[in-house]
Design a protein around this motif. Structure first.
Motif, short mmCIF file in Angstrom:
data_model
loop_
_atom_site.label_atom_id
_atom_site.label_comp_id
_atom_site.label_asym_id
_atom_site.label_seq_id
_atom_site.Cartn_x
_atom_site.Cartn_y
_atom_site.Cartn_z
N VAL A 122 0.87 -1.18 0.00
CA VAL A 122 0.00 0.00 0.00
C VAL A 122 0.91 1.23 0.00
N ILE A 123 0.61 2.19 -0.85
CA ILE A 123 1.36 3.45 -0.88
C ILE A 123 0.40 4.57 -0.49
N VAL A 124 0.83 5.45 0.41
CA VAL A 124 -0.02 6.61 0.76
C VAL A 124 0.78 7.87 0.49
N THR A 125 0.14 8.84 -0.19
CA THR A 125 0.88 10.04 -0.53
C THR A 125 -0.03 11.25 -0.72
N THR A 126 0.60 12.40 -0.92
CA THR A 126 -0.15 13.65 -1.08
C THR A 126 -0.79 13.70 -2.47
N ASN A 127 -1.64 14.69 -2.66
CA ASN A 127 -2.54 14.76 -3.80
C ASN A 127 -1.83 14.69 -5.17
N LEU A 128 -0.91 15.59 -5.43
CA LEU A 128 -0.26 15.64 -6.74
C LEU A 128 0.63 14.42 -6.98
N PHE A 129 1.39 14.03 -5.97
CA PHE A 129 2.23 12.84 -6.14
C PHE A 129 1.35 11.61 -6.41
N GLY A 130 0.21 11.56 -5.75
CA GLY A 130 -0.70 10.43 -5.94
C GLY A 130 -1.28 10.41 -7.34
N ASP A 131 -1.55 11.60 -7.87
CA ASP A 131 -2.05 11.71 -9.24
C ASP A 131 -1.03 11.11 -10.21
N ILE A 132 0.22 11.47 -10.03
CA ILE A 132 1.27 11.04 -10.96
C ILE A 132 1.59 9.55 -10.77
N LEU A 133 1.78 9.14 -9.52
CA LEU A 133 2.16 7.74 -9.29
C LEU A 133 1.04 6.78 -9.68
N SER A 134 -0.22 7.21 -9.57
CA SER A 134 -1.29 6.26 -9.91
C SER A 134 -1.35 6.02 -11.43
N ASP A 135 -1.03 7.01 -12.24
CA ASP A 135 -0.94 6.75 -13.68
C ASP A 135 0.25 5.84 -13.97
N GLU A 136 1.36 6.06 -13.28
CA GLU A 136 2.52 5.18 -13.47
C GLU A 136 2.16 3.74 -13.09
N MET A 137 1.45 3.59 -11.98
CA MET A 137 1.08 2.24 -11.53
C MET A 137 0.09 1.59 -12.50
N ALA A 138 -0.80 2.40 -13.10
CA ALA A 138 -1.70 1.85 -14.12
C ALA A 138 -0.88 1.29 -15.28
N GLY A 139 0.21 1.99 -15.59
CA GLY A 139 1.10 1.52 -16.66
C GLY A 139 1.71 0.16 -16.37
N LEU A 140 1.92 -0.16 -15.11
CA LEU A 140 2.51 -1.45 -14.74
C LEU A 140 1.59 -2.61 -15.12
N VAL A 141 0.28 -2.36 -15.13
CA VAL A 141 -0.65 -3.45 -15.41
C VAL A 141 -1.25 -3.35 -16.81
#
Ligand code: NAI
Ligand code: MG
Length: 344
Positions: free
Chosen positions: A231-250
């Protein structure tokens, strides 16, 4: 409970949205009808369509509907870049205090670049640089000579989202929560988030492990070795960016759902946007929104239906080999939805 209606029907707001929104929302309705999902839809507009018809991208009637139902399934909404109206997504999150943005990613198509991915991103959804406190300072005849933005993170907001992440980990049998920040540079803005993370982690010692990462290093490690995270928890903008990156993983944005959760309402959506480049062509992948509907079923205590939905998506893709273009297939949005509907 929010969203509980008469009998076993649960009233919920349905927003088709912009671009590919109406196509993937249609697909979701085909599948949810076949599943016998308990939702009674209250159809409402938001986004460009609403701006054109009602003169407001977020009409009062739509807000009123969500206030009543406490539950919404939403297609993506187009936000003008640069000028124009403020993001309706951000306004909705603010209007209903939807402080937690839950974005799980899971391998759906095995044998791709990354296998066995099963990660959850918990994004703070109301604070940070997303508050949009911005202005320009004109110099000479250049009105945009200097651009200034302020971010806001509160200790209370940080504590609330970090608690949410650790509670989520406990409830779902997850072993570790990684707190992601940039406190080496943004010492106050994201330092307050890290401080809260360290303090709250102690309350979960022995149950959930805590780990911390600087956001840029985290972005790289997600590419090199995503399996180290849970589980990763982060602030708003970082979460926006990392969640697109994580979508790319799958396998891309077509496969990643999101839930915006508050105390009084919850709005479920795809992580992706309105995809204007493929809108109206009938080729969009509806899986993100279908998985979001699965999270919505979990949220109203109908996980058995959520599991059936996830199982049917898996069967359509991997056993029947029905796939949209982004998944390497040729199925249209509707053909794919019908394939999932046959499997539920
Ligand atoms: P996008 O997510 O709409 O598209 C990025 C790329 O992914 C495009 O090439 C698109 O074709 C592809 N893609 C996205 N969803 C797909 C799907 N379901 N199936 C197949 N391919 C898919 O991001 P973009 O282009 O940056 O944003 C377009 C608009 O959407 C903007 O106005 C943006 O503000 C808005 N947006 C809205 C969101 C929301 O409503 N929650 C979230 C993100 C963006
Ligand atoms: Mg985004």
């Amino acid at each position: 409970m929010a969203g509980q209606g008469k009998g076993d029907r649960i009233e919920a707001t349905l927003i088709p949205g912009d671009g590919i929104g109406p196509e993937i929302v249609d697909a979701a309705r085909i599948v949810l009808d076949a599943l016998g999902a308990p939702f009674a839809w209250d159809l409402r507009q938001a986004g460009l369509a609403a701006a054109r018809e009602a003169g407001d991208p977020l009409p009062a009637a739509t807000l009123e509907s969500i206030r009543r139902t406490g539950l919404a399934l939403k297609g993506p909404l187009t936000t003008p870049v640069g000028g124009g109206f403020r993001s309706v997504n951000v306004r909705l999150r603010e209007a209903f205090g939807l402080y937690a943005n839950l974005r799980p990613v899971r391998t759906i198509i095995p044998g791709q670049r990354y296998d066995h991915i099963d990660l959850v991103l918990v994004r703070e959804n109301l604070e940070g640089l997303y508050v949009g406190f911005e202005h320009y300072v004109p110099v000479g005849d250049d009105p945009h000579a200097v651009a200034i933005a302020s971010g806001v993170n509160t200790r209370a907001g940080a504590q609330r989202i970090i608690h949410y992440a650790f509670d989520y980990a406990v409830r779902h049998g997850r072993r570790k929560v990684t707190v992601v920040h940039k406190a080496n540079v943004l010492k106050a803005l994201t330092g307050v988030f890290l401080e809260a993370g360290r303090a709250i982690a102690k309350q979960y010692a022995g149950r959930v492990q805590m780990d911390e990462r600087i956001v840029d290093a985290c972005a790289m490690q997600l590419v090199l070795d995503p399996w180290q995270f849970d589980v990763i928890v982060t602030t708003n903008l970082f979460g926006d960016i990392l969640s697109d990156e994580m979508a790319g993983l799958v396998g891309g944005l077509g496969l990643a759902p999101g839930a915006n959760i508050g105390d009084k309402a919850a709005i479920f959506e795809a992580v992706h946007g309105s995809a204007p480049d493929i809108a109206g062509k009938g080729v969009a992948n509806p899986v993100s929104l279908l998985l979001a509907a699965g999270l919505m079923l979990d949220h109203v205590g109908r996980s058995e239906l959520g599991d059936r939905l996830r199982g049917a998506i898996d069967a359509a893709i991997n056993r029947d080999q029905v796939r949209t273009r982004d998944m390497g297939g040729t199925a249209t949005t509707r053909e794919f939805a019908q394939a999932v509907a046959r499997r539920v």
